[in-house]
Design a protein around this motif. Structure first.
Motif, PDB file in Angstrom:
ATOM      1  N   ILE A 249       0.855  -1.187   0.000  1.00  0.00           N
ATOM      2  CA  ILE A 249       0.000   0.000   0.000  1.00  0.00           C
ATOM      3  C   ILE A 249       0.886   1.230   0.000  1.00  0.00           C
ATOM      4  N   ASP A 250       0.700   2.068  -1.005  1.00  0.00           N
ATOM      5  CA  ASP A 250       1.483   3.287  -1.150  1.00  0.00           C
ATOM      6  C   ASP A 250       0.551   4.471  -0.926  1.00  0.00           C
ATOM      7  N   SER A 251       0.801   5.230   0.147  1.00  0.00           N
ATOM      8  CA  SER A 251       0.023   6.431   0.399  1.00  0.00           C
ATOM      9  C   SER A 251       0.603   7.567  -0.423  1.00  0.00           C
TER      10      SER A 251
ATOM     11  N   ASP B  95      -3.034  12.973  -2.889  1.00  0.00           N
ATOM     12  CA  ASP B  95      -3.660  12.355  -4.054  1.00  0.00           C
ATOM     13  C   ASP B  95      -4.431  11.091  -3.718  1.00  0.00           C
ATOM     14  N   GLY B  96      -4.197  10.503  -2.555  1.00  0.00           N
ATOM     15  CA  GLY B  96      -4.885   9.274  -2.199  1.00  0.00           C
ATOM     16  C   GLY B  96      -3.947   8.117  -1.980  1.00  0.00           C
ATOM     17  N   PHE B  97      -4.294   6.952  -2.529  1.00  0.00           N
ATOM     18  CA  PHE B  97      -3.542   5.727  -2.278  1.00  0.00           C
ATOM     19  C   PHE B  97      -3.335   4.969  -3.588  1.00  0.00           C
ATOM     20  N   ARG B  98      -2.304   4.144  -3.586  1.00  0.00           N
ATOM     21  CA  ARG B  98      -2.111   3.163  -4.653  1.00  0.00           C
ATOM     22  C   ARG B  98      -1.926   1.802  -3.984  1.00  0.00           C
ATOM     23  N   VAL B  99      -2.764   0.854  -4.364  1.00  0.00           N
ATOM     24  CA  VAL B  99      -2.701  -0.498  -3.806  1.00  0.00           C
ATOM     25  C   VAL B  99      -2.193  -1.443  -4.882  1.00  0.00           C
ATOM     26  N   HIS B 100      -1.089  -2.098  -4.600  1.00  0.00           N
ATOM     27  CA  HIS B 100      -0.610  -3.204  -5.439  1.00  0.00           C
ATOM     28  C   HIS B 100      -1.049  -4.493  -4.741  1.00  0.00           C
ATOM     29  N   TYR B 101      -1.860  -5.266  -5.419  1.00  0.00           N
ATOM     30  CA  TYR B 101      -2.413  -6.485  -4.821  1.00  0.00           C
ATOM     31  C   TYR B 101      -2.067  -7.652  -5.732  1.00  0.00           C
ATOM     32  N   ALA B 102      -1.178  -8.502  -5.290  1.00  0.00           N
ATOM     33  CA  ALA B 102      -0.743  -9.655  -6.074  1.00  0.00           C
ATOM     34  C   ALA B 102      -1.540 -10.883  -5.643  1.00  0.00           C
ATOM     35  N   ILE B 103      -2.131 -11.564  -6.624  1.00  0.00           N
ATOM     36  CA  ILE B 103      -2.934 -12.756  -6.381  1.00  0.00           C
ATOM     37  C   ILE B 103      -2.246 -13.951  -7.033  1.00  0.00           C
ATOM     38  N   ALA B 104      -2.138 -15.041  -6.305  1.00  0.00           N
ATOM     39  CA  ALA B 104      -1.497 -16.247  -6.834  1.00  0.00           C
ATOM     40  C   ALA B 104      -2.090 -16.618  -8.187  1.00  0.00           C
ATOM     41  N   ASP B 105      -1.224 -16.862  -9.163  1.00  0.00           N
ATOM     42  CA  ASP B 105      -1.685 -17.175 -10.519  1.00  0.00           C
ATOM     43  C   ASP B 105      -1.788 -18.683 -10.698  1.00  0.00           C
ATOM     44  N   VAL B 106      -2.857 -19.245 -10.178  1.00  0.00           N
ATOM     45  CA  VAL B 106      -3.062 -20.687 -10.236  1.00  0.00           C
ATOM     46  C   VAL B 106      -3.206 -21.178 -11.667  1.00  0.00           C
ATOM     47  N   ALA B 107      -3.767 -20.338 -12.537  1.00  0.00           N
ATOM     48  CA  ALA B 107      -3.938 -20.749 -13.926  1.00  0.00           C
ATOM     49  C   ALA B 107      -2.614 -21.041 -14.609  1.00  0.00           C
ATOM     50  N   GLY B 108      -1.532 -20.498 -14.060  1.00  0.00           N
ATOM     51  CA  GLY B 108      -0.217 -20.805 -14.610  1.00  0.00           C
ATOM     52  C   GLY B 108       0.233 -22.228 -14.349  1.00  0.00           C
ATOM     53  N   PHE B 109      -0.474 -22.937 -13.485  1.00  0.00           N
ATOM     54  CA  PHE B 109      -0.096 -24.311 -13.134  1.00  0.00           C
ATOM     55  C   PHE B 109      -1.145 -25.338 -13.540  1.00  0.00           C
TER      56      PHE B 109
ATOM     57  N   PRO C  26       6.673  -0.946   6.317  1.00  0.00           N
ATOM     58  CA  PRO C  26       6.384   0.139   5.371  1.00  0.00           C
ATOM     59  C   PRO C  26       5.298  -0.188   4.354  1.00  0.00           C
ATOM     60  N   SER C  27       5.208  -1.447   3.938  1.00  0.00           N
ATOM     61  CA  SER C  27       4.189  -1.812   2.953  1.00  0.00           C
ATOM     62  C   SER C  27       2.780  -1.768   3.522  1.00  0.00           C
ATOM     63  N   LEU C  28       2.677  -1.743   4.872  1.00  0.00           N
ATOM     64  CA  LEU C  28       1.375  -1.745   5.534  1.00  0.00           C
ATOM     65  C   LEU C  28       1.148  -0.493   6.364  1.00  0.00           C
ATOM     66  N   ALA C  29       2.022   0.489   6.247  1.00  0.00           N
ATOM     67  CA  ALA C  29       1.918   1.672   7.094  1.00  0.00           C
ATOM     68  C   ALA C  29       0.599   2.408   6.902  1.00  0.00           C
ATOM     69  N   ALA C  30       0.062   2.368   5.696  1.00  0.00           N
ATOM     70  CA  ALA C  30      -1.184   3.081   5.411  1.00  0.00           C
ATOM     71  C   ALA C  30      -2.418   2.197   5.556  1.00  0.00           C
ATOM     72  N   LEU C  31      -2.245   0.962   6.031  1.00  0.00           N
ATOM     73  CA  LEU C  31      -3.374   0.033   6.095  1.00  0.00           C
ATOM     74  C   LEU C  31      -4.485   0.552   6.989  1.00  0.00           C
ATOM     75  N   GLY C  32      -4.139   1.087   8.165  1.00  0.00           N
ATOM     76  CA  GLY C  32      -5.153   1.569   9.089  1.00  0.00           C
ATOM     77  C   GLY C  32      -5.964   2.709   8.510  1.00  0.00           C
ATOM     78  N   GLU C  33      -5.274   3.690   7.916  1.00  0.00           N
ATOM     79  CA  GLU C  33      -5.963   4.836   7.335  1.00  0.00           C
ATOM     80  C   GLU C  33      -6.855   4.399   6.174  1.00  0.00           C
ATOM     81  N   LEU C  34      -6.297   3.613   5.257  1.00  0.00           N
ATOM     82  CA  LEU C  34      -7.066   3.162   4.105  1.00  0.00           C
ATOM     83  C   LEU C  34      -8.208   2.248   4.528  1.00  0.00           C
ATOM     84  N   GLY C  35      -7.926   1.316   5.435  1.00  0.00           N
ATOM     85  CA  GLY C  35      -8.956   0.384   5.884  1.00  0.00           C
ATOM     86  C   GLY C  35     -10.136   1.089   6.520  1.00  0.00           C
ATOM     87  N   ALA C  36      -9.862   2.088   7.363  1.00  0.00           N
ATOM     88  CA  ALA C  36     -10.944   2.833   8.006  1.00  0.00           C
ATOM     89  C   ALA C  36     -11.761   3.610   6.979  1.00  0.00           C
TER      90      ALA C  36
END
Length: 472
Positions: A74-76, A80-94, A186-196
Motif C-alpha cells: 500500500i502506497d500512500s 492524491d490518495g492511495f495506490r494499492v498493489h495487490y498480487a494474487i497467486a496465478d493458479v492458472a499458470g499451473f 512500510p508496505s502496511l503503514a497506510a493500512l489503518g488509514e485506508l482500511g478505516a
C-alpha cells in the motif's frame, strides 16, 4: 474467571465426520503427477509476465497458513490518495484446462478446513508450494494496481500478469501489534488509514455486515480441543477491505464487458426491513427513521447482548446469496447487498475454484483480448458448482464445531450457564452460552431476545453432535 473446558485427549478424531461427508483423503496419482509436472514450468500455459519483483510485497493471513493467495503493498500518495498493489497467486499458470488437476478442482470446489487438517482444492505441491506466495520466493501472480482518490474511492484499475516476490509473511496479530506500537512494516503503514476509509465507504454504499462473534476451535488431538470466540482484529477487517475492493473492481470489469461470474445477494425487501425495525424496537435499540441498516449496525456495540440479538435477526435480510454467470446480456440483478455493490470472487484462487475463471476474464477484458474459450465454456456450470461447494463447506464447519461442543459438554449435564438469547421462536430460542462459548437451542416459551438468562444443560448426544438446554 473463565471456565476452561478441554475435550479428552482420546477425542479429536474427525475421521467419522470426514467419512460422513465423503471428503476425499488424497489426490489421485494422475492429479499428483500433473501437478508435479506443472511445478517444473509454471508458465507452460501462460505467456509473458511483467517483472514486479522490486515491489516489497507482504502477506497477511491467519497464523500458520501455507496456502497464501494474496500479497500487498500500500502506497500512500499523500493528498492524491492511495495506490494499492495487490498480487494474487496465478493458479492458472499451473493448471492445464481440462487436465486432471482442473477436473479434480471442479469436483472439490474449494478448500475445506477442519481442526485436524484441511482438504485442499489443489495438491499441496501447488497450494502450499509453487503457487503459494511464500516469502523470499519469486512467484507467478496476477497483479492488480488500484489507484484511489483522497476519499479512498477507486479511480483507476490495472490488472496483468507479473513475477512477484513476497518479502515477509505476517499474521493478523503481529500486524495489529506493530500498528498499535507505531512501527508497522512500510508496505502496511497506510493500512489503518485506508482500511478505516474503506469501512466508511461500505457504510455509504449501504453494505450490510454482521458482527456476530465467531466460534473457533483450538488445541489439538493429543491434548484435547478447546472452543473459544475469535475476536476480529481491526487489521483483519482492514485486510478484508482490500479483497472487497479488488472484488468490486473485478465485478465492474465484467459487468462492463457483459461476461463473467458475480457473487450476488438480493437487497432485502421492505417487509423484512420493517420487521427488523420492530425487532430493534423490542430490543430497546433506538433506530432513527433517517438511519439506514448499514449505519445502524456499524454504530452498535457488538459486545452488548441486544446488539448480538439484532445481528442474529439481521441474517433474515441476507438470504438468497448465490453465483450468477452471464455472457452477452446482463442478469436482472448484479448487486450484492452485503457489499453494497456488484462483487466477484477473484482473490483466493488457491482455495476457491471460481476465482481462477473470473481472474482470466478480468485479464482478458483489461488487455482488450478475447476471453479464453475454456473459461467461456465453464461459465454455465460454475454457479451450481460453487453453490454446492459453499453449502458443503458451511455444513462441515458447523459439524466440526458441534462435535467439539458435544465432546466438551458431555460431562456437564445438569450444569447451569449464563447465555444470551439471540432469536426466540414459539417454544425455544437460539442462544449463545458465554462460557464456554456454545451456540445452541434452549427450550422455553417467551424467552426474552437480547437478554441474558441462566440455562441448564439437559442433554448431550456425542454421536449426533447435539446439545440441548432449558431455562434454569
Amino acid at each position: 474467571m473463565a471456565l476452561v473446558i478441554r475435550t479428552h485427549s482420546a477425542d479429536g478424531d474427525f475421521g467419522r465426520l470426514r467419512a460422513e461427508f465423503e471428503l476425499p483423503e488424497s489426490f489421485g496419482a494422475d492429479v499428483l503427477a500433473e501437478a508435479e509436472s506443472a511445478v517444473m514450468d509454471p508458465s507452460q500455459f501462460i505467456g509473458d509476465r511483467e517483472d514486479a519483483t522490486d515491489l516489497p510485497f507482504v502477506t497477511v493471513d491467519p497464523a500458520g497458513a501455507k496456502d497464501l493467495d494474496q500479497a500487498v503493498v500500500i502506497d500512500s500518495r499523500r493528498r492524491d490518495g492511495f495506490r494499492v498493489h495487490y498480487a494474487i497467486a496465478d493458479v492458472a499458470g499451473f493448471v492445464r484446462p481440462g487436465g486432471s488437476v482442473d477436473t479434480e478442482a471442479r469436483r472439490r470446489g474449494q478448500t475445506l478446513y477442519l481442526p485436524d487438517g484441511n482438504v485442499p482444492l489443489h495438491p499441496p505441491v501447488l497450494s502450499e508450494g509453487a503457487a503459494s506466495l511464500l516469502p523470499g520466493e519469486i512467484r507467478p501472480a496476477v497483479l492488480w494496481t488500484i489507484d484511489l482518490d483522497s476519499a479512498a474511492e477507486p479511480v483507476d484499475v490495472r490488472v496483468r500478469r507479473a513475477w512477484v516476490r513476497s518479502t515477509e509473511q505476517f499474521d493478523y496479530e503481529t500486524v495489529q501489534a506493530a500498528l498499535d506500537a507505531g512501527v508497522p512494516h512500510p508496505s502496511l503503514a497506510a493500512l489503518g488509514e485506508l482500511g478505516a476509509m474503506r469501512r466508511a465507504s461500505a457504510v455509504r454504499r449501504g453494505a450490510v455486515e454482521l458482527q456476530l462473534p465467531e466460534q473457533a476451535i483450538g488445541g489439538d488431538a493429543g491434548n484435547g480441543w478447546v472452543l473459544g470466540m475469535r475476536p476480529r482484529t481491526d487489521v483483519e477487517a482492514w485486510n478484508a477491505e482490500l479483497s472487497l475492493l479488488t472484488g468490486m473492481a473485478a465485478a465492474s470489469l465484467m459487468v462492463e464487458a457483459k461476461i463473467g461470474v458475480l457473487r450476488t445477494l438480493p437487497d432485502a425487501d421492505a417487509e423484512s426491513v420493517d420487521w427488523l425495525r420492530r425487532s430493534a424496537h423490542a430490543l430497546g435499540i433506538v433506530w432513527p427513521e433517517s438511519t439506514g441498516v448499514s449505519e445502524l449496525l456499524t454504530g452498535l456495540d457488538p459486545t452488548l447482548p441486544e446488539s448480538m440479538a439484532l445481528y442474529a435477526c439481521t441474517t433474515r435480510l441476507l438470504r438468497g446469496a448465490g453465483y450468477t454467470s452471464f455472457e452477452g446480456e446482463l442478469p436482472g440483478s448484479v448487486g450484492h447487498a452485503g457489499v453494497g455493490a456488484p462483487y466477484a470472487h477473484v482473490t483466493a484462487p488457491i482455495r476457491r475454484l471460481v476465482d481462477r475463471f473470473t481472474t482470466e476474464i478480468c485479464l482478458a477484458v483489461s488487455a482488450g483480448a478475447p476471453v479464453p474459450d475454456w473459461v467461456r465454456a465453464a461459465l454455465p456450470a460454475l454457479p451450481t458448482l460453487m453453490s454446492a461447494s459453499d453449502s458443503l463447506a458451511a455444513r462441515v464447519e458447523r459439524a466440526c464445531i458441534d462435535q467439539v461442543e458435544a465432546w466438551m459438554l458431555r460431562e456437564l449435564i445438569g450444569g447451569t450457564f449464563e447465555a444470551v438469547v439471540l432469536r426466540a421462536e414459539e417454544a425455544r430460542a437460539e442462544i449463545l452460552v458465554e462460557n464456554p462459548p456454545v451456540m445452541g437451542k434452549c427450550a422455553g416459551a417467551n424467552l426474552p431476545e437480547g437478554e441474558r438468562i441462566t440455562v441448564r444443560l439437559i442433554s448431550v448426544d456425542v454421536e449426533r453432535r447435539k446439545v440441548a438446554f432449558e431455562r434454569a
